[in-house]
Write a protein that holds these residues in place. Structure first.
Motif, short mmCIF file in Angstrom:
data_model
loop_
_atom_site.label_atom_id
_atom_site.label_comp_id
_atom_site.label_asym_id
_atom_site.label_seq_id
_atom_site.Cartn_x
_atom_site.Cartn_y
_atom_site.Cartn_z
N LYS A 260 5.38 -4.11 5.17
CA LYS A 260 6.41 -3.31 6.06
C LYS A 260 5.49 -2.39 6.92
O LYS A 260 6.17 -1.90 7.92
N VAL A 261 4.28 -2.54 6.90
CA VAL A 261 3.58 -1.71 7.89
C VAL A 261 2.45 -2.38 8.63
O VAL A 261 1.78 -3.26 8.22
N ALA A 262 2.49 -2.08 9.97
CA ALA A 262 2.00 -2.91 10.91
C ALA A 262 0.68 -2.51 11.12
O ALA A 262 0.00 -1.44 10.65
N TYR A 263 -0.51 -3.51 11.29
CA TYR A 263 -1.69 -3.27 11.60
C TYR A 263 -1.56 -2.68 13.07
O TYR A 263 -0.90 -2.94 13.78
N SER B 185 2.44 3.90 11.82
CA SER B 185 3.40 4.55 10.63
C SER B 185 4.67 4.06 10.72
O SER B 185 5.47 4.38 9.43
N ASN B 186 5.12 3.23 11.51
CA ASN B 186 6.63 2.93 11.50
C ASN B 186 6.66 1.66 10.49
O ASN B 186 5.68 0.88 10.20
N MET B 187 7.88 1.64 10.02
CA MET B 187 8.04 0.46 9.09
C MET B 187 8.49 -0.81 9.96
O MET B 187 9.06 -0.53 11.02
N LEU B 188 8.04 -2.18 9.79
CA LEU B 188 8.21 -3.27 10.56
C LEU B 188 9.81 -3.61 10.12
O LEU B 188 10.28 -3.20 9.26
N PRO B 189 10.20 -4.46 11.15
CA PRO B 189 11.54 -4.85 11.08
C PRO B 189 11.99 -5.37 9.75
O PRO B 189 11.25 -5.96 9.09
N THR C 257 -6.59 -2.55 11.68
CA THR C 257 -6.33 -1.42 10.56
C THR C 257 -5.06 -1.31 10.10
O THR C 257 -4.01 -1.12 10.93
N GLN C 258 -4.73 -1.34 8.65
CA GLN C 258 -3.59 -1.18 8.31
C GLN C 258 -3.52 0.04 7.12
O GLN C 258 -4.40 -0.10 6.35
N LYS C 259 -2.99 1.16 7.49
CA LYS C 259 -3.06 2.16 6.76
C LYS C 259 -1.92 2.44 5.73
O LYS C 259 -0.77 2.75 6.07
N LEU C 260 -1.98 2.10 4.56
CA LEU C 260 -0.97 2.23 3.53
C LEU C 260 -0.98 3.63 2.75
O LEU C 260 -2.07 4.34 3.18
N SER C 261 -0.05 3.58 1.76
CA SER C 261 -0.08 5.12 1.05
C SER C 261 -1.43 5.45 0.49
O SER C 261 -1.77 6.77 0.83
N THR D 66 1.24 -8.64 13.84
CA THR D 66 1.07 -7.21 13.31
C THR D 66 0.87 -7.27 12.03
O THR D 66 0.71 -6.27 11.46
N LEU D 67 0.67 -8.40 11.21
CA LEU D 67 0.52 -8.57 9.98
C LEU D 67 -1.00 -8.90 9.72
O LEU D 67 -1.75 -9.38 8.44
N GLY D 68 -1.57 -8.79 10.76
CA GLY D 68 -3.37 -9.17 10.90
C GLY D 68 -3.56 -10.96 10.66
O GLY D 68 -4.59 -10.88 10.06
N ARG D 69 -2.66 -11.79 10.93
CA ARG D 69 -2.84 -13.17 10.84
C ARG D 69 -3.11 -13.74 12.18
O ARG D 69 -2.67 -13.32 13.14
N ILE D 70 -3.68 -14.89 11.98
CA ILE D 70 -3.95 -15.74 13.39
C ILE D 70 -2.53 -16.37 13.46
O ILE D 70 -2.27 -17.36 12.53
N SER D 71 -1.75 -16.07 14.49
CA SER D 71 -0.08 -16.65 14.25
C SER D 71 -0.28 -17.79 15.36
O SER D 71 0.82 -18.65 15.09
N SER D 72 -1.19 -18.01 16.12
CA SER D 72 -1.02 -19.17 17.14
C SER D 72 -2.21 -19.33 17.67
O SER D 72 -3.22 -18.47 18.03
N THR D 73 -2.66 -20.58 17.81
CA THR D 73 -3.90 -21.12 18.58
C THR D 73 -3.40 -22.28 19.55
O THR D 73 -3.14 -23.38 19.02
#
Length: 540
Positions: free
Chosen positions: A146-149, A52-56, A168-172, A98-105
């Motif tokens: 701004k909300v992490a998965y 529930s914390n905001m991302l940097p 899972t990403q829980k938005l408002s 934490t944005l739900g992306r494949i960031s590295s392979t």
């Protein structure tokens, strides 16, 4: 134009074509960005606590995240995100942020290492990442970045089989769920679920940037169900293009690709351009979206085993019509011989056998042209003041002796498209990476650092010229012709060893064939001399 001049023009045109092709289709050599790997110490529990914390708040605009300019109402923020999930086996390490992306392979096999001998990184630092989600609603976008998965598991070892992770990403007012099943061969099944029907897009991600060879194509590909391949090369993207009925989309370089497939027929695929006119690919998703993906090398057997449609992601440029069946033949030969070097040699032999009737006729024609050259010169001298009569007399002489002025050019011209088709096969075949032939040739996909093969190729070309009949009347033409082996050797120095091996062996077969033709003419001439000598004795 004399027959000799026609021959010379054919040779020079082949070289000019070769040079022009290299100049028109150079491959930029991008500096390999080093991806900094962070060893995340956050486990699933701590991640869930921070859900529930905001991302940097170190953010950039959506154009940086999406990799292309978009309208203000679609703007979102992007963050410098940490690793949430790590997927691994003995061949690769894949990470999701934490944005739900494949960031590295990262590919762990040494044969795929880059020019600096570092493990190949398939996901570039800049640009979009696979599975990046962008909402049309700017308010949802802003919150989503701004909300992490959170993830139900932080590490997956897929060496023994497929494993599933749920993000899972829980938005408002919205919950986004990504269910992704990863497989040992590098492909994955993806399911994206929204708690409410909102309009959004999923990105394919930027292409890998580990290409080293010249004359390769990189960019984006769309393959539709009618068998049409659309390729947008880097630097050539022009505005927005939309596709439907798509079988697969691919962001690719020479050997590797990020691929998505398994779409419904009505899925809209969009190609935009970024600031450098490179293609950016994404698709409009529905509330419950199912599709598949793959990130890795474009190895034919691997792609075919995953889904035969994926083999269409292996492109050969203009020469696909010829290169594709040639690769199938090369693959079949490798199944028999078990060595890619010997398979290339066997393929060369098969091509030579197929072209043998034409090349044989060409060699015979050139030999005949050489034999009647003195008579042609005499006719030209006799009718020097009457060009029309001279040409008629020369053509009558050619017809009488069965010589074709263009016969020697045809085999050479036929080899040009075959050469480029083979070039595309050997340049795009990832199977050749790290594949040894014998002795000093231990990687057929790379240049011969000892320069032995290019020198042997040039020497064989020179010797072939020595055997080939020539009747040059212009000393300058003869000098230029003699320099061709040096020119070709210079070109081939940086070419993959597999291609140089093909051309070297091709020269050897040409030498053998030319030697046979020359010997046949020598034997026939010896018989004529013997008969004439016997007739003279009989008359005496």
């Amino acid at each position: 134009m004399t027959p000799n001049q026609r021959l010379m023009v054919a040779v020079i045109l082949s070289v000019v074509f070769f040079v022009a092709y290299t100049a028109i289709f150079p491959q930029e050599q991008p500096e390999m960005a080093q991806v900094k790997q962070s060893n995340s110490k956050n486990n699933v529990a701590s991640t869930n606590q921070q859900a529930s914390n905001m991302l940097p708040n170190s953010v950039s605009n959506v154009s940086n995240a999406a990799g292309h300019e978009i309208s203000p109402q679609e703007s979102i923020a992007a963050n410098d995100l940490s690793t949430l999930v790590t997927v691994s086996n003995k061949h690769f390490i894949l990470k999701m942020d934490t944005l739900g992306r494949i960031s590295s392979t990262e590919l762990l096999d040494e044969k795929f290492n880059d020019k600096d001998d570092n493990h190949a990184q398939l996901i570039p630092v800049d640009g979009t990442k696979p599975l990046f989600v962008r909402f049309l609603d700017s308010n949802i976008n802003e919150e989503a970045t701004k909300v992490a998965y959170i993830a139900n598991i932080s590490k997956l070892d897929v060496k023994d089989g497929a494993k599933k992770v749920v993000l899972t990403q829980k938005l408002s007012n919205l919950t986004v769920t990504k269910e992704i099943t990863f497989y040992p061969d590098g492909h994955y099944d993806a399911k994206v679920l929204l708690s409410d029907n909102k309009r959004y897009f999923i990105y394919l991600g930027q292409r890998p940037e580990i290409t080293e060879q010249m004359m390769t194509i990189s960019g984006a590909m769309v393959y539709t169900d009618d068998g049409i391949v659309t390729i947008v090369e880097d630097g050539d993207a022009e505005g927005r293009k939309t596709f439907s009925g798509v079988e697969l989309i691919s962001a690719f370089d020479q050997y590797s690709a990020s691929i998505m497939y398994g779409f419904t027929k009505d899925t809209n695929i969009v190609i935009e351009r970024d600031r450098d006119d490179n293609p950016v690919v994404y698709f409009e998703a529905v509330q419950n979206m199912n599709f598949n993906g793959y990130i890795g090398q474009k190895e034919y057997k691997t792609l075919k085993n995953i889904n035969p449609v994926l083999t269409n992601a292996i492109e050969y440029g203009w020469f696909t019509f010829a290169s594709k069946p040639l690769f199938q033949l090369l693959l079949w030969l490798h199944g028999i011989l078990g060595n890619w070097g010997w398979s290339i040699i066997a393929l060369t032999l098969i091509i030579r056998v197929i072209l043998y009737p034409l090349t044989y006729k060409g060699m015979v024609s050139m030999q005949k042209m050489k034999n009647i050259a003195p008579q042609v010169k005499a006719v030209q001298a006799k009718y020097k003041g009457d060009p029309q009569r001279m040409n008629a007399a020369v053509m009558d002489m050619y017809k009488k002796h069965g010589a074709n002025p263009l016969g020697g050019c045809l085999p050479m011209l036929l080899q040009i498209p075959v050469f480029f088709a083979i070039y595309r096969v050997l340049l795009n075949a990832v199977e050749l990476q790290g594949a040894p032939w014998m002795l000093w040739v231990q990687d057929l996909s790379r240049m011969d650092s000892t320069f032995v093969l290019p020198v042997l190729m040039g020497a064989s070309m020179y010797y072939q010229q020595k055997l080939t009949p020539s009747n040059f009347t212009d000393p300058m033409q003869e000098k230029v012709f003699k320099f061709l082996p040096i020119i070709f050797t210079f070109f081939f120095v940086t070419f993959p060893s597999g291609l140089v091996l093909y051309w070297f062996v091709n020269n050897l077969f040409s030498i053998a064939q030319q030697f046979i033709v020359n010997q046949q003419f020598k034997n026939a001439k010896d018989v004529e001399v013997a008969i004439a000598h016997k007739t003279e004795k009989k008359d005496d």
